[in-house]
Design a protein around this motif. Sequence first.
Motif, mmCIF file in Angstrom:
data_model
loop_
_atom_site.group_PDB
_atom_site.id
_atom_site.type_symbol
_atom_site.label_atom_id
_atom_site.label_comp_id
_atom_site.label_asym_id
_atom_site.label_seq_id
_atom_site.Cartn_x
_atom_site.Cartn_y
_atom_site.Cartn_z
ATOM 1 N N SER A 18 -1.892 -1.692 -7.162
ATOM 2 C CA SER A 18 -2.845 -2.177 -6.163
ATOM 3 C C SER A 18 -3.609 -3.369 -6.733
ATOM 4 N N ARG B 86 -5.773 -2.810 2.930
ATOM 5 C CA ARG B 86 -4.394 -2.980 2.507
ATOM 6 C C ARG B 86 -3.543 -2.017 3.318
ATOM 7 N N ARG C 68 5.119 -4.938 -3.718
ATOM 8 C CA ARG C 68 3.966 -5.408 -2.950
ATOM 9 C C ARG C 68 4.211 -6.801 -2.395
ATOM 10 N N GLU D 115 1.837 -2.704 0.470
ATOM 11 C CA GLU D 115 2.549 -2.013 -0.604
ATOM 12 C C GLU D 115 3.687 -1.202 -0.008
#
Length: 316
Positions: free
Chosen positions: A116, A197, A234, A314
């Motif tokens: 992340s 995200r 990602r 992701e």
Amino acid sequence: MQDAAFGPIPPPSGTRGSTEPPSSAGNRRTGLAVIVGLAAVVIILVAAITFSTDPSTVTVTTVPDNSTTMSGSGSASVEHIVAPQAISAESLAGLPQATTFTTIPGAPQDPAPMSSTAGRIVHPAAAVPLYAVPGGPAIAALPAQQRFGELMTDTKVPVIAETPGWAQVLLPSRPNGSTAWIYLDDPAVSTERSRFRIAVDRMRFTLSLVERDTPIRTWTIGVGRPGAITPPGRTFILSSILDTGPKSFSPVILPLGSHSDTFSSYGGGPGTVGIHTWPNGTVFGRASSDGCVRVPPDALDVISRTVPLGSVVEIA
């Protein structure tokens, strides 16, 4: 438009024990003692800084005039900001542009594709050079906007690593996972943050909208079929395209910064992977697409209105 295809779319004085004035020799001795005493204090202070047992609390920063400044109390880390190599406007214009239509030779690969980020996003107000390493030669240029047909959208790319004065960002170009370094003190570069995200789990056929590490919505989705899988790792939301034509299968399409590993081109475009919806629900919960992420209409509506460009996606 077809699935997976996005074409050109901050003493104190002290007191004496006697009122009798000292002799001149006494003055000299006193003066010498003061000098020796001050020298000892300076040596002790220097030793305390140099040989501190807690080197983590003093920060030494290189400043533009090549002198150094110290801040904090007790650290010994040195911050050197590497200057970028100068590049002329003509040379910059001759570099490959980092877009969904290009391949950037020499671009480093993402070192941690399943990690992340802190949500920081870089946006150039004009074309800026990209580097394989801070201080190295420029390998490409990041334009201020991305073109999709007649649509132009601001270029916003996520930061995946930082070093003093520099940020490593994901690129929208092939190959997937391409990255480059941007000099943050370039006057054309600004930054912002996204608190959102998107997390895609291909095995469970789910997409989660995550806000500051807390999933707030999860939907069942469709992903790439065998032989045309949705590429893992990602990536990021590159653009947002409205498609209201009579043959539209999704009112909004969100192109990502990744491409199909199966198709070098698709439907006239470069095989860009995207997030979009589908006219019927039979595609959800299955490996049903040619590489894109198919989501229910309410998911597309929430994501397209909530998640800023440059936010990380992701894909696991």
